[in-house]
Design a protein around this motif. Sequence first.
Motif, mmCIF file in Angstrom:
data_model
loop_
_atom_site.group_PDB
_atom_site.id
_atom_site.type_symbol
_atom_site.label_atom_id
_atom_site.label_comp_id
_atom_site.label_asym_id
_atom_site.label_seq_id
_atom_site.Cartn_x
_atom_site.Cartn_y
_atom_site.Cartn_z
ATOM 1 N N LYS B 26 0.847 -1.201 0.000
ATOM 2 C CA LYS B 26 0.000 0.000 0.000
ATOM 3 C C LYS B 26 0.877 1.244 0.000
ATOM 4 O O LYS B 26 1.842 1.335 0.750
ATOM 5 N N ALA B 76 -7.885 1.073 0.130
ATOM 6 C CA ALA B 76 -7.646 0.199 -1.014
ATOM 7 C C ALA B 76 -6.217 -0.331 -0.931
ATOM 8 O O ALA B 76 -5.362 0.279 -0.300
ATOM 9 N N ILE B 77 -5.957 -1.476 -1.551
ATOM 10 C CA ILE B 77 -4.586 -1.983 -1.574
ATOM 11 C C ILE B 77 -4.055 -1.923 -3.000
ATOM 12 O O ILE B 77 -4.820 -1.959 -3.963
ATOM 13 N N ASP B 78 -2.735 -1.784 -3.119
ATOM 14 C CA ASP B 78 -2.127 -1.682 -4.449
ATOM 15 C C ASP B 78 -1.779 -3.061 -5.006
ATOM 16 O O ASP B 78 -1.828 -3.292 -6.209
#
Lengths: 257, 250
Positions: B26, B76-78
């Motif tokens: 993240k 959100a996660i990358d």
Amino acid sequence: MTDPILSVRGLEKRYGSFIGCTGVSFDVWPGEVVAIVGESGSGKTTLLNCISGRLERSAGEIRYRMRDGRFPDLADLSEAERRFLMRTDWGFVHQNPADGLRMRVSAGANVGERLMAVGERHYGDIRRTAGDWLSRVEIAAERIDDQPIAFSGGMRQRLQIARNLVTHPRLIFMDEPTGGLDVSVQARVLDLLRGLVTDLSLAVVIVTHDLAVARLLSQRMIVMKGGHIVEAGLTDRVLDDPRHAYTQLLVASIPES
Amino acid sequence: MSLSSITPTHPAMPEGALLSVRDVAKSFVMHLRDGVVLPVVANVRFDLFPGECVVLGGPSGVGKSSILRMVYGNYAIDEGSVLVRDPENGEVRDLGAGDPRLVLAIRHDGIGYVSQFLRAVPRVSAVEIVAEPLVSRGIDRATAILRARDMLTRLNLPETLHGLPPATFSGGEKQRVNIARGFITDHPVLLLDEPTASLDAENRDVVTAMIGEKLARGTAILGIFHDQPVREAVATRTIDVSAFSARKAA
């Protein structure tokens, strides 16, 4: 999982060569509140007017789940079906209550009129139901015979909400429902809306420029800019971890409370 | 749920795990600051099993709260995935894929969260805030209110406050409302972000006991506890988040 109640695909509205909104696709499920946010001119009200059948679209699909389970495009509905949606199955809460009320008939009649439109004829029943709804929106019973011109802005807005909900609609469109109200009055209307939406398990599409309103009422959020959707997702995700430059700008513009 | 939403390409969750975080990364991209990238964490990987209390450890700013928020779908996660079991049918689902309706469903039935701060809603009383998760699960309103009152009483919130909106409550009172709301349901996974930060010793002990009861019933807890006595009383395992920190490398 249930099916969506409203489905929008590739929606576009042009005013001549000017784009009101374009490439807009999203779904709304029963019992869910979806907020459309963006600044003035972002296309959010154009979008709301198109999906609620108040404005003709230039391109794209808008499908609605009828009570019998069919999922037709609004453009393919008969005039009778369209009238049924507008009078019964849908509600539309305007920013200015005067646009959604008849200002010179009594509060009771404003609510009762929607019932008569769906075939209710018994005067006593209509008056009783109207009275129930006035109390649900916290309007005192003795005001039932007063005209909305004698009401404050907050009361008018609550009356408009009652008028919309009396027919047990399944989908409500709202255009800045608290936009014209004082902050103290806003909180009351918002809380009332929040409670009613949950209790009645309504699907709602609400247009607002106020991110606090979106946070309080909606589960999902769509951010618009220049007629396009720039970001969409879970409301708290979009507000707490905004990804798009424009959303970051919007979120950064709220004073910290 | 559709077949395509099952994620066979993800490494399977270990037998019995309720939550598996796999190679999560993240960062924040600050578009208003010329797109500067702030890395937060990378290669985050752990599992959570029923009945254990896993404590996220490490200094301030290392990314502990961010991990909780990613597991809750709030950030959100990358990269990577957050695997959870669908409470309805046991299927493995990836919360990190960002499907808002999946996140909502998991929050309803799978993962509960006690944040540091109560987001008070105007005009809604403390007891209603606490009862709301039960009402939304279809429990009769009167029963839900009774259970909410019991919970608030156990946390020593004076009865005179039960019917008032928490906007004017002290920090500790708000936090107890928040804890009561988070603990009233039986989510299989519970995330706690410093639940005892602004509590006195007596209430801290109440919360410690409540955590113990959850664990005894098989709830899996993932939490941040800066309070050492509480941490020592509840932790079954500690994960040093510094090992995942992306900031030291940046």
